[in-house]
Enzyme design. Structure first.
Site, PDB file in Angstrom:
ATOM      1  N   ASN A 156       0.857  -1.182   0.000  1.00 40.20           N
ATOM      2  CA  ASN A 156       0.000   0.000   0.000  1.00 40.20           C
ATOM      3  C   ASN A 156       0.898   1.239   0.000  1.00 40.20           C
ATOM      4  O   ASN A 156       1.508   1.572   1.006  1.00 40.20           O
ATOM      5  CB  ASN A 156      -0.885  -0.025   1.253  1.00 40.20           C
ATOM      6  N   LYS A 213       0.048   4.342  -0.269  1.00 39.04           N
ATOM      7  CA  LYS A 213      -0.576   5.527   0.318  1.00 39.04           C
ATOM      8  C   LYS A 213      -0.312   6.749  -0.588  1.00 39.04           C
ATOM      9  O   LYS A 213      -0.284   6.600  -1.808  1.00 39.04           O
ATOM     10  CB  LYS A 213      -0.069   5.741   1.742  1.00 39.04           C
ATOM     11  N   HIS A 237      -9.325   1.035   5.194  1.00 37.50           N
ATOM     12  CA  HIS A 237      -8.033   1.203   5.863  1.00 37.50           C
ATOM     13  C   HIS A 237      -8.214   2.128   7.073  1.00 37.50           C
ATOM     14  O   HIS A 237      -9.039   3.046   7.038  1.00 37.50           O
ATOM     15  CB  HIS A 237      -7.018   1.807   4.883  1.00 37.50           C
ATOM     16  N   GLU A 275      -6.625   4.532   8.093  1.00 35.82           N
ATOM     17  CA  GLU A 275      -6.464   5.969   7.804  1.00 35.82           C
ATOM     18  C   GLU A 275      -7.739   6.552   7.191  1.00 35.82           C
ATOM     19  O   GLU A 275      -8.048   7.726   7.404  1.00 35.82           O
ATOM     20  CB  GLU A 275      -5.240   6.182   6.899  1.00 35.82           C
ATOM     21  N   GLU A 304      -5.242  -5.448  10.528  1.00 36.64           N
ATOM     22  CA  GLU A 304      -4.211  -4.437  10.742  1.00 36.64           C
ATOM     23  C   GLU A 304      -4.448  -3.744  12.086  1.00 36.64           C
ATOM     24  O   GLU A 304      -5.248  -2.781  12.157  1.00 36.64           O
ATOM     25  CB  GLU A 304      -4.275  -3.383   9.638  1.00 36.64           C
ATOM     26  N   GLY A 306       2.726   1.580  10.972  1.00 41.52           N
ATOM     27  CA  GLY A 306       3.715   2.658  10.917  1.00 41.52           C
ATOM     28  C   GLY A 306       4.451   2.905  12.228  1.00 41.52           C
ATOM     29  O   GLY A 306       5.194   3.873  12.344  1.00 41.52           O
ATOM     30  N   SER A 331       3.684  -2.768  10.345  1.00 40.86           N
ATOM     31  CA  SER A 331       5.142  -2.821  10.545  1.00 40.86           C
ATOM     32  C   SER A 331       5.758  -4.145  10.080  1.00 40.86           C
ATOM     33  O   SER A 331       6.677  -4.662  10.718  1.00 40.86           O
ATOM     34  CB  SER A 331       5.481  -2.531  12.016  1.00 40.86           C
TER      35      SER A 331
END
Ligand code: PEP
Length: 262
Positions: A12, A14, A104, A106, A174, A180, A220
């Protein structure tokens, strides 16, 4: 039962890499995998570039017959109409996208996407034969309050509520605290939640879909920890963020079977 699911390693990107950078990256990734004699039938690789790159990636992949799948990072729940800035699943199909990331974390946090909207996006993708990669995961607060699988399980139940048992889907577990952060879940944590998610698929869409659906771990993932996840029976691949932008690292993650002898 034997696991016959082909592992999927998905990158991904982003909001990174424009269409020219995307062309260079995909070409080099293909060379790197080919140089390393990677057999695409053993591990599928997919990239998720920004919308503006997809046509360029499509042209390259088709012209050079590259064994690299691609998809979008989001899709509209609507087919067409007055929805400024949105992209329909039909448009993604027209660009031969195999996949689309839906839900996702985000999108959930920065764009306030609800479970209901995510269910609509999943249904919109499935209706166009674009496989949704349905992301679910708990925050560290959720983890403390409700334990590891309650929130992802609840999110997945709603996400699957508008599709039928013929749907082709991928699920990505996730944990938000792992995205991250450099602090990945342990393989055992990922396996426990993946097993609970497979159970949700079984209850909602039946045994066949549960058996064939790939459940990815994301958060990660790096070349030095992928093998641990891939040893788990219910983890069928990885959704990779940061490390998917580093060509050598991503190529190494895809080739986890070779470099660690799984
Ligand atoms: C992601 O954004 O989906 C993700 C897993 O990111 P990272 O690999 O950087 O944790």
């Amino acid at each position: 039962m034997v696991n016959t699911r082909t592992p999927l390693i998905a990158g991904n990107w982003k909001l990174n890499l424009d269409h020219l950078q995307a062309i260079a990256f995909v070409q080099k990734l293909a060379w790197s995998l080919s140089d390393a004699k990677h057999d695409p039938s053993t591990v599928e690789v997919a990239v998720f570039p920004p919308f503006t790159d997809i046509r360029s990636v499509q042209t390259l992949v088709a012209a050079d017959k590259l064994p690299i799948a691609y998809g979008a990072q989001d899709v509209s729940e609507h087919e067409s109409g007055a929805y400024t800035g949105e992209i329909s699943a039909a448009f993604l199909r027209a660009l031969e996208c195999g996949y689309v990331v839906v839900g996702h974390s985000e999108r959930r946090t920065l764009h306030n996407e609800t479970d209901e909207q995510i269910a609509g996006k999943v249904a919109a993708a499935v209706a166009q034969n674009v496989v949704p990669v349905i992301c679910v995961g708990e925050t560290s607060d959720d983890l403390e309050k409700h334990g590891p699988s309650a929130v992802p399980v609840a999110q997945l139940k709603v996400a699957l509520s508008k599709i039928s048992s013929t749907a082709d889907i991928v699920v990505a577990y996730e944990p938000v605290w792992a995205i991250g952060s450099g602090q990945a879940a342990t393989p055992e944590q990922a396996e426990n939640v993946a097993a609970a998610l497979r159970e949700v698929i079984r209850e909602t869409l039946g045994d066949d879909v549960a058996q064939k659906t790939r459940i990815l771990y994301g958060g990660s993932v790096k070349a030095n920890n992928i093998a641990g996840f891939m040893r788990e029976p219910n983890v069928d691949g990885a959704l990779v963020g940061g490390a998917s932008l580093d060509l050598n690292e991503f190529s190494s993650i895809v080739r986890y079977q070779k470099h660690v002898g799984v």
